[in-house]
Design an enzyme around this catalytic site. Structure first.
Site, short mmCIF file in Angstrom:
data_model
loop_
_atom_site.label_atom_id
_atom_site.label_comp_id
_atom_site.label_asym_id
_atom_site.label_seq_id
_atom_site.Cartn_x
_atom_site.Cartn_y
_atom_site.Cartn_z
N GLU A 34 -0.67 35.14 51.76
CA GLU A 34 -0.02 34.59 52.95
C GLU A 34 -0.91 33.55 53.64
O GLU A 34 -0.41 32.62 54.24
CB GLU A 34 0.30 35.70 53.96
CG GLU A 34 1.51 36.52 53.62
CD GLU A 34 2.83 35.82 53.90
OE1 GLU A 34 2.87 34.81 54.62
OE2 GLU A 34 3.84 36.30 53.39
N ASP A 43 7.52 28.98 60.77
CA ASP A 43 7.42 28.79 59.33
C ASP A 43 8.45 27.75 58.86
O ASP A 43 9.18 27.17 59.68
CB ASP A 43 7.55 30.12 58.58
CG ASP A 43 8.94 30.72 58.62
OD1 ASP A 43 9.89 30.07 59.09
OD2 ASP A 43 9.08 31.87 58.15
#
Length: 168
Positions: A34, A43
Site C-alpha cells: 500500500e 485515492d
C-alpha cells in the site's frame, strides 16, 4: 513489477507466523504494497484514505497519523477481511495464498470478493487460475491504473508461492 527485496525479506521473516502476519507485513509500513501515507488523501477513486489503505468516516482530514495509529487501523481493518475470506474459501490453502487473498480482499472489498470468478475458481480447486484472476482487478474510477497492476502482480506472486523460496 516484482516486489522489493526489502518486502520479500520481511515476508520471509514472517513465514511461519501465519497468513495474518504475512498479510500485515505485505500491506503495512513504508515498504508494504500500500505504501504507508501518514496524512489523509483522496485515492484514485476519490475516497479519503490514510496509512495503509484505511478508508472510512473516522479519518481526520489534516491530521498526521503515527506508525502506531496506522498499525492499529490496519489490524482492525484486516480482522473482518480475515473472517470473510476464511468463511468463503472452502479449500485448504497455504499461508502465502491465504495472505494474498487477505490483501486482495482488503483492497477490493469482501462483497466483490464473494461474487468473484476468482473465488469460484478457487473453491473449485483451480488455485493457479484463481491467482491469475487477480490481474484482472486493475481498474478504479473506470480507469486502468499502473499502481493496481503492480499490486496485483505482487499479490499474484504471493498467491502462487507455496513457500518462502517461491517469493518473487
Amino acid at each position: 513489477m516484482a516486489m522489493s527485496n526489502t518486502l520479500r525479506n520481511r515476508l520471509i521473516a514472517a513465514a511461519g507466523g501465519g497468513a495474518m502476519l504475512i498479510a500485515t507485513v505485505f500491506l503495512g509500513g513504508k515498504d508494504g504494497v500500500e505504501g504507508r501515507v501518514y496524512e489523509p488523501y483522496k485515492d484514485v477513486a476519490g475516497v479519503w484514505t490514510v496509512c495503509d489503505g484505511h478508508t472510512g468516516n473516522d479519518i481526520i482530514k489534516g491530521k498526521k497519523y503515527t506508525d502506531r495509529e496506522c498499525d492499529r487501523l490496519l489490524n482492525a481493518d484486516l480482522q473482518p477481511v480475515k473472517q470473510s475470506v476464511d468463511a468463503l474459501v472452502k479449500i485448504p490453502l497455504g499461508e502465502f495464498q491465504r495472505a494474498a487473498l487477505y490483501s486482495f480482499t482488503y483492497n477490493v472489498g469482501s462483497s466483490a470478493f464473494s461474487k468473484s470468478s476468482l473465488l469460484k475458481k478457487l473453491n473449485s480447486g483451480d488455485v493457479t487460475g484463481a491467482c491469475e484472476e487477480m490481474r484482472r482487478w486493475v481498474y478504479a474510477g473506470g480507469q486502468k491504473w499502473r499502481g493496481l497492476m503492480n499490486r496485483r502482480d505482487m499479490e499474484r506472486s504471493l498467491c502462487l508461492a507455496e513457500n518462502a523460496n517461491d517469493l518473487k
